[in-house]
Design a protein around this motif. Structure first.
Motif, PDB file in Angstrom:
ATOM      1  N   GLY A 160      -3.730  21.114  19.220  1.00 22.71           N
ATOM      2  CA  GLY A 160      -3.457  22.499  19.579  1.00 22.71           C
ATOM      3  C   GLY A 160      -2.000  22.910  19.702  1.00 22.71           C
ATOM      4  O   GLY A 160      -1.655  23.754  20.529  1.00 22.71           O
ATOM      5  N   GLY A 161      -1.131  22.307  18.888  1.00 21.10           N
ATOM      6  CA  GLY A 161       0.234  22.831  18.783  1.00 21.10           C
ATOM      7  C   GLY A 161       1.260  22.243  19.725  1.00 21.10           C
ATOM      8  O   GLY A 161       2.207  22.924  20.142  1.00 21.10           O
ATOM      9  N   GLN A 162       1.109  20.979  20.081  1.00 18.46           N
ATOM     10  CA  GLN A 162       2.125  20.335  20.922  1.00 18.46           C
ATOM     11  C   GLN A 162       3.326  19.899  20.086  1.00 18.46           C
ATOM     12  O   GLN A 162       3.265  19.799  18.866  1.00 18.46           O
ATOM     13  N   MET A 163       4.439  19.603  20.773  1.00 22.42           N
ATOM     14  CA  MET A 163       5.661  19.171  20.099  1.00 22.42           C
ATOM     15  C   MET A 163       5.458  17.803  19.442  1.00 22.42           C
ATOM     16  O   MET A 163       4.914  16.889  20.056  1.00 22.42           O
ATOM     17  N   ALA A 164       5.920  17.685  18.199  1.00 23.02           N
ATOM     18  CA  ALA A 164       5.873  16.417  17.470  1.00 23.02           C
ATOM     19  C   ALA A 164       7.284  15.838  17.392  1.00 23.02           C
ATOM     20  O   ALA A 164       8.261  16.544  17.666  1.00 23.02           O
ATOM     21  N   PRO A 165       7.400  14.558  16.985  1.00 23.68           N
ATOM     22  CA  PRO A 165       8.750  13.999  16.810  1.00 23.68           C
ATOM     23  C   PRO A 165       9.525  14.751  15.722  1.00 23.68           C
ATOM     24  O   PRO A 165      10.740  14.662  15.667  1.00 23.68           O
ATOM     25  N   THR A 166       8.786  15.462  14.868  1.00 27.09           N
ATOM     26  CA  THR A 166       9.412  16.180  13.760  1.00 27.09           C
ATOM     27  C   THR A 166       9.558  17.683  14.030  1.00 27.09           C
ATOM     28  O   THR A 166      10.006  18.417  13.156  1.00 27.09           O
ATOM     29  N   THR A 167       9.185  18.136  15.228  1.00 23.94           N
ATOM     30  CA  THR A 167       9.366  19.552  15.587  1.00 23.94           C
ATOM     31  C   THR A 167      10.863  19.882  15.550  1.00 23.94           C
ATOM     32  O   THR A 167      11.683  19.113  16.062  1.00 23.94           O
ATOM     33  N   LEU A 168      11.221  20.997  14.933  1.00 19.32           N
ATOM     34  CA  LEU A 168      12.630  21.350  14.784  1.00 19.32           C
ATOM     35  C   LEU A 168      13.231  21.788  16.124  1.00 19.32           C
ATOM     36  O   LEU A 168      12.514  22.283  17.002  1.00 19.32           O
ATOM     37  N   VAL A 169      14.525  21.625  16.278  1.00 20.05           N
ATOM     38  CA  VAL A 169      15.206  22.091  17.487  1.00 20.05           C
ATOM     39  C   VAL A 169      15.030  23.606  17.578  1.00 20.05           C
ATOM     40  O   VAL A 169      15.235  24.321  16.595  1.00 20.05           O
ATOM     41  N   GLY A 170      14.604  24.061  18.724  1.00 23.45           N
ATOM     42  CA  GLY A 170      14.385  25.494  18.926  1.00 23.45           C
ATOM     43  C   GLY A 170      12.984  25.959  18.573  1.00 23.45           C
ATOM     44  O   GLY A 170      12.547  27.023  19.012  1.00 23.45           O
ATOM     45  N   GLN A 171      12.253  25.136  17.809  1.00 18.01           N
ATOM     46  CA  GLN A 171      10.880  25.495  17.422  1.00 18.01           C
ATOM     47  C   GLN A 171       9.968  25.430  18.642  1.00 18.01           C
ATOM     48  O   GLN A 171      10.027  24.471  19.425  1.00 18.01           O
ATOM     49  N   LYS A 172       9.143  26.477  18.805  1.00 20.77           N
ATOM     50  CA  LYS A 172       8.255  26.506  19.972  1.00 20.77           C
ATOM     51  C   LYS A 172       6.988  25.705  19.736  1.00 20.77           C
ATOM     52  O   LYS A 172       6.447  25.674  18.628  1.00 20.77           O
ATOM     53  N   ALA A 173       6.536  25.046  20.772  1.00 19.27           N
ATOM     54  CA  ALA A 173       5.281  24.291  20.744  1.00 19.27           C
ATOM     55  C   ALA A 173       4.674  24.426  22.131  1.00 19.27           C
ATOM     56  O   ALA A 173       5.362  24.824  23.076  1.00 19.27           O
ATOM     57  N   THR A 174       3.400  24.099  22.284  1.00 18.15           N
ATOM     58  CA  THR A 174       2.767  24.304  23.603  1.00 18.15           C
ATOM     59  C   THR A 174       3.386  23.404  24.670  1.00 18.15           C
ATOM     60  O   THR A 174       3.354  23.723  25.846  1.00 18.15           O
ATOM     61  N   THR A 175       3.969  22.278  24.254  1.00 12.69           N
ATOM     62  CA  THR A 175       4.673  21.415  25.216  1.00 12.69           C
ATOM     63  C   THR A 175       6.193  21.587  25.106  1.00 12.69           C
ATOM     64  O   THR A 175       6.950  20.805  25.691  1.00 12.69           O
ATOM     65  N   ALA A 176       6.621  22.590  24.338  1.00  9.76           N
ATOM     66  CA  ALA A 176       8.030  22.986  24.286  1.00  9.76           C
ATOM     67  C   ALA A 176       8.037  24.510  24.251  1.00  9.76           C
ATOM     68  O   ALA A 176       8.457  25.125  23.278  1.00  9.76           O
ATOM     69  N   PHE A 198       0.844  -1.190   0.000  1.00  5.06           N
ATOM     70  CA  PHE A 198       0.000   0.000   0.000  1.00  5.06           C
ATOM     71  C   PHE A 198       0.881   1.243   0.000  1.00  5.06           C
ATOM     72  O   PHE A 198       2.118   1.144   0.061  1.00  5.06           O
ATOM     73  N   THR A 199       0.245   2.402  -0.108  1.00  8.58           N
ATOM     74  CA  THR A 199       0.972   3.673  -0.187  1.00  8.58           C
ATOM     75  C   THR A 199       0.650   4.514   1.038  1.00  8.58           C
ATOM     76  O   THR A 199      -0.518   4.641   1.414  1.00  8.58           O
ATOM     77  N   THR A 200       1.672   5.058   1.660  1.00  8.99           N
ATOM     78  CA  THR A 200       1.446   5.967   2.786  1.00  8.99           C
ATOM     79  C   THR A 200       1.762   7.395   2.361  1.00  8.99           C
ATOM     80  O   THR A 200       2.840   7.663   1.824  1.00  8.99           O
ATOM     81  N   ILE A 201       0.799   8.272   2.597  1.00  8.74           N
ATOM     82  CA  ILE A 201       0.992   9.708   2.398  1.00  8.74           C
ATOM     83  C   ILE A 201       1.251  10.293   3.784  1.00  8.74           C
ATOM     84  O   ILE A 201       0.372  10.267   4.654  1.00  8.74           O
ATOM     85  N   PHE A 202       2.461  10.740   3.997  1.00  4.12           N
ATOM     86  CA  PHE A 202       2.883  11.212   5.320  1.00  4.12           C
ATOM     87  C   PHE A 202       2.997  12.736   5.292  1.00  4.12           C
ATOM     88  O   PHE A 202       3.878  13.290   4.639  1.00  4.12           O
ATOM     89  N   VAL A 203       2.083  13.401   5.992  1.00  2.00           N
ATOM     90  CA  VAL A 203       2.050  14.864   6.003  1.00  2.00           C
ATOM     91  C   VAL A 203       2.813  15.370   7.230  1.00  2.00           C
ATOM     92  O   VAL A 203       2.377  15.181   8.368  1.00  2.00           O
ATOM     93  N   ASN A 204       3.971  15.973   6.967  1.00  2.00           N
ATOM     94  CA  ASN A 204       4.859  16.417   8.044  1.00  2.00           C
ATOM     95  C   ASN A 204       4.791  17.938   8.149  1.00  2.00           C
ATOM     96  O   ASN A 204       5.293  18.653   7.293  1.00  2.00           O
ATOM     97  N   ASN A 205       4.138  18.416   9.229  1.00  2.00           N
ATOM     98  CA  ASN A 205       4.115  19.869   9.455  1.00  2.00           C
ATOM     99  C   ASN A 205       4.781  20.225  10.783  1.00  2.00           C
ATOM    100  O   ASN A 205       4.584  21.308  11.319  1.00  2.00           O
ATOM    101  N   ALA A 206       5.556  19.287  11.307  1.00  2.00           N
ATOM    102  CA  ALA A 206       6.435  19.558  12.452  1.00  2.00           C
ATOM    103  C   ALA A 206       5.695  19.958  13.732  1.00  2.00           C
ATOM    104  O   ALA A 206       6.280  20.587  14.605  1.00  2.00           O
ATOM    105  N   ILE A 207       4.413  19.559  13.837  1.00  2.00           N
ATOM    106  CA  ILE A 207       3.655  19.930  15.041  1.00  2.00           C
ATOM    107  C   ILE A 207       2.374  19.095  15.133  1.00  2.00           C
ATOM    108  O   ILE A 207       1.927  18.539  14.125  1.00  2.00           O
ATOM    109  N   TYR A 208       1.819  18.962  16.343  1.00  2.00           N
ATOM    110  CA  TYR A 208       0.480  18.386  16.495  1.00  2.00           C
ATOM    111  C   TYR A 208      -0.527  19.501  16.229  1.00  2.00           C
ATOM    112  O   TYR A 208      -0.559  20.476  16.971  1.00  2.00           O
ATOM    113  N   GLY A 209      -1.319  19.349  15.185  1.00  4.40           N
ATOM    114  CA  GLY A 209      -2.258  20.418  14.830  1.00  4.40           C
ATOM    115  C   GLY A 209      -3.577  20.309  15.573  1.00  4.40           C
ATOM    116  O   GLY A 209      -3.989  21.224  16.287  1.00  4.40           O
TER     117      GLY A 209
END
Lengths: 356, 248
Positions: B129-145, B115-126
């Protein structure tokens, strides 16, 4: 067909195949390993069938979701710790109304517990192991033959109600070898799976398999719909064996392996002039409450003694059904310990002594 | 009058719920157009994630299943085994796929599930409400960072495409972006290639798409596109990491 000697786990697997199960998703855990091992051997022999060893119980139950959502007859099996991991998937499957069969060959708990037979997953199976309001049909065989018959029928039950069905055995049922005859169980008249995701083929609107209802009124309505379905199950599917109940002064309530041991105890008590009977629930949900309630109303019945391989779980349902009409006692061994007939006899005498 | 453009049949008429400037809408359309152009719509079965795209089962016109958080690759495995001739896809975000569903995506790749996976990476939990994701950049602010992602405590962002490209049965792995028209066109080509390879039955196919989240990034849609280009692409380089058809 002549009787053949089958190990419980392998017999359950073959019964599933005979019922048309073509997809099995599993993960190793003792004492149910013979089920995935048997499926790994058999599925490649069947056209269009598949066995997948998943990366985890979590993945296995979600493969069941996908396969069941596509309309196939699908099964997974595990034992207690693995069934805990499957609970997320089971509540989604119940919520999305997908038919499937889940086998739990129960072992001792809590935590990693042990690998010997137990019945301490009763609450988890019958009271909703996952989140939300939902029910499983829970079938509790007490012999390999009954496991075979119930497994075959379980697929029809699942399809009829669009609901997961759990076969709840214990390590003893899974590991024991007994003579078995694979007879055709009566087939039910089942509706077509028009809801399944098999591709629209350009001929219908898209089908969506889903348990999300973001509007609370819609979510409540869905719950009410589910409970109308559960009410139908309670009306149609209760199964129970009543054994030696005529004139019984003490009534045992026990299921699965424990019920067989209780039958030995009843024979011993009979020789000593004590009349004892047994109510053996075959469906743990829906529970045979009416049978228990009717027994409690009989003048000859002085007391109930629930026997389980747990610290006392089903006994709560017995107490609810008896509703204070008679004393309800409990005797249990747990952690993989199996009650002996002698211990059950002694417990019954103690109960009767106390009741006189 | 001749019709020169119309909405793809791969999407329903249901209005998207996405925030203004979010690129999920573009990605939905690309996937739907590819399914239509390849003639796969009638046989396609998609799996929706938990996260912002949770309602995509209402938007794609093909059969859909809604999976538990992170479990879409396991659900898709079940679907594809039952429907081996169907075009099956999962549509997942970074929290769903790279965090809670990390085991499922790795093992679906390992088995070479077709099968095919479409992986949408926007570097945050949308959605949450904006928590840190595994793909959040170093230094990028998030509600849990709130002080920015601290690499000593939260580690470095996971490069999923690079990781999956090490798996032999992941036969097509490409990272694309949708921050401008040329890249949108490249993204569509990658999605098309992935479905073509899936239908040839060669193995697991994966397209990572860098996407924006103006709402939770605290930026305007235009600033977001620029931020993606200037901050995400340097850490998540675009390009093909694996294409079985070119490795002979």
């Amino acid at each position: 067909m002549a009787k053949e000697l089958w190990k419980g786990n392998e017999a359950i697997a073959e019964a599933a195949i005979k019922a048309g199960c073509k997809f099995f998703f599993g993960y190793p855990i003792t004492p149910q390993n013979e089920i995935p091992e048997y499926m790994a051997m058999r599925m490649p022999q069947i056209e269009g069938a598949a066995f997948v060893q998943a990366e985890s119980e979590v993945a296995a139950i979600n493969m069941v979701y996908g396969g069941a959502g596509s309309g196939a007859r699908v099964m997974t099996s595990s034992s207690s710790p693995g069934i805990s991991l499957k609970q997320e998937g089971i509540t989604y499957i119940a919520g999305a109304e997908l038919p499937c069969v889940i086998v739990n060959i129960v072992r001792g708990g809590p935590g990693l517990g042990g690998i010997q037979p137990a019945q301490s997953d009763y609450f988890q199976a019958t009271k909703g192991g996952g989140h939300g309001d939902y029910r499983l049909l829970v079938l509790a065989p007490s012999s390999v033959q009954e496991a075979v018959d119930l497994t075959q029928e379980a697929f029809d039950m699942a399809d009829q109600y669009r609901n997961p069905v759990m076969i709840m055995g214990d390590g003893m049922i899974g590991q024991m070898m007994e003579p078995v005859e694979f007879t055709d169980v009566p087939k039910r008249n089942l509706p077509e799976k028009t809801w399944a995701t098999t591709g629209t083929k350009g001929k219908r609107e898209h089908n969506v398999i889903n348990s999300l209802f973001i509007d609370p009124a819609a979510c409540e309505k869905h719950n009410i719909h589910l409970f109308e379905k559960y009410a139908e199950m309670e009306k149609n599917e209760v199964r129970v064996e009543e054994y030696n109940m005529d004139g019984a002064e003490i009534v045992f309530v026990a299921y699965g392996t424990t019920a067989r041991i209780v039958k030995n105890a009843i024979a011993t008590l009979g020789k000593e002039g004590i009349k004892a009977g047994l109510i053996r629930p075959i469906t743990l949900w829906p529970y045979p409450s009416k049978t228990v309630e009717a027994a409690a109303a009989k003048a000859n019945v002085k007391a109930f003694l629930t026997v389980e391989m747990s610290m006392g779980q089903m006994v709560e349902d017995v107490r609810l059904a008896v509703n204070g009409a008679k004393p309800v006692h409990f005797y249990g061994r747990t952690g993989g310990m199996v009650p002996t007939p002698a211990a059950i006899v002694a417990e019954a005498k103690k109960v009767l002594g106390g009741a006189k | 009058m001749a019709v020169v453009f119309q909405k793809t049949k791969g999407l329903t008429d249901k209005q998207f719920h996405y925030c203004p400037g979010c690129t999920h809408g573009i990605i939905h359309r690309l996937v739907a157009e590819v399914l239509e152009e390849l003639g796969l719509l009638d046989d396609a079965i998609g799996v929706a994630p938990v996260g912002c795209a949770v309602f995509c089962y209402d938007y794609f016109s093909c059969d859909m299943q809604e999976a538990a958080h992170g479990r879409a690759p396991a659900v898709a495995t079940g679907i594809k085994r039952v429907n081996p001739k169907s075009a099956v896809f999962t549509y997942q975000g970074d929290g769903d796929l790279a965090s809670i569903g990390a085991a499922e995506i790795v093992h679906a790749s390992m088995r070479g599930e077709k099968f095919t996976t479409i992986f949408v990476n926007n570097a945050i939990y949308g959605m949450t409400g904006g928590q840190m994701a595994p793909t959040t950049l170093v230094g990028q602010k998030a509600t849990t960072a709130p002080y920015g992602r601290n690499e000593d405590l939260a580690g470095m962002p996971l490069r999923v495409s690079e990781m999956l490209a090490t798996i032999p049965k992941a036969v097509f792995v490409e990272r694309v972006s949708v921050h401008d028209i040329p890249n949108i066109n490249k993204a569509k080509k990658a999605i098309k290639k992935a479905f073509e390879i899936q239908m040839k039955g060669l193995g697991f196919t994966f397209v990572e798409i860098l996407s924006t989240c103006p709402t939770n990034w605290g930026k305007t849609p235009l600033e977001s596109l620029k931020w993606l280009q200037e901050n995400m692409i340097p850490y998540f380089p675009l390009g093909n990491f694996r294409n079985v058809e070119e490795v002979k």
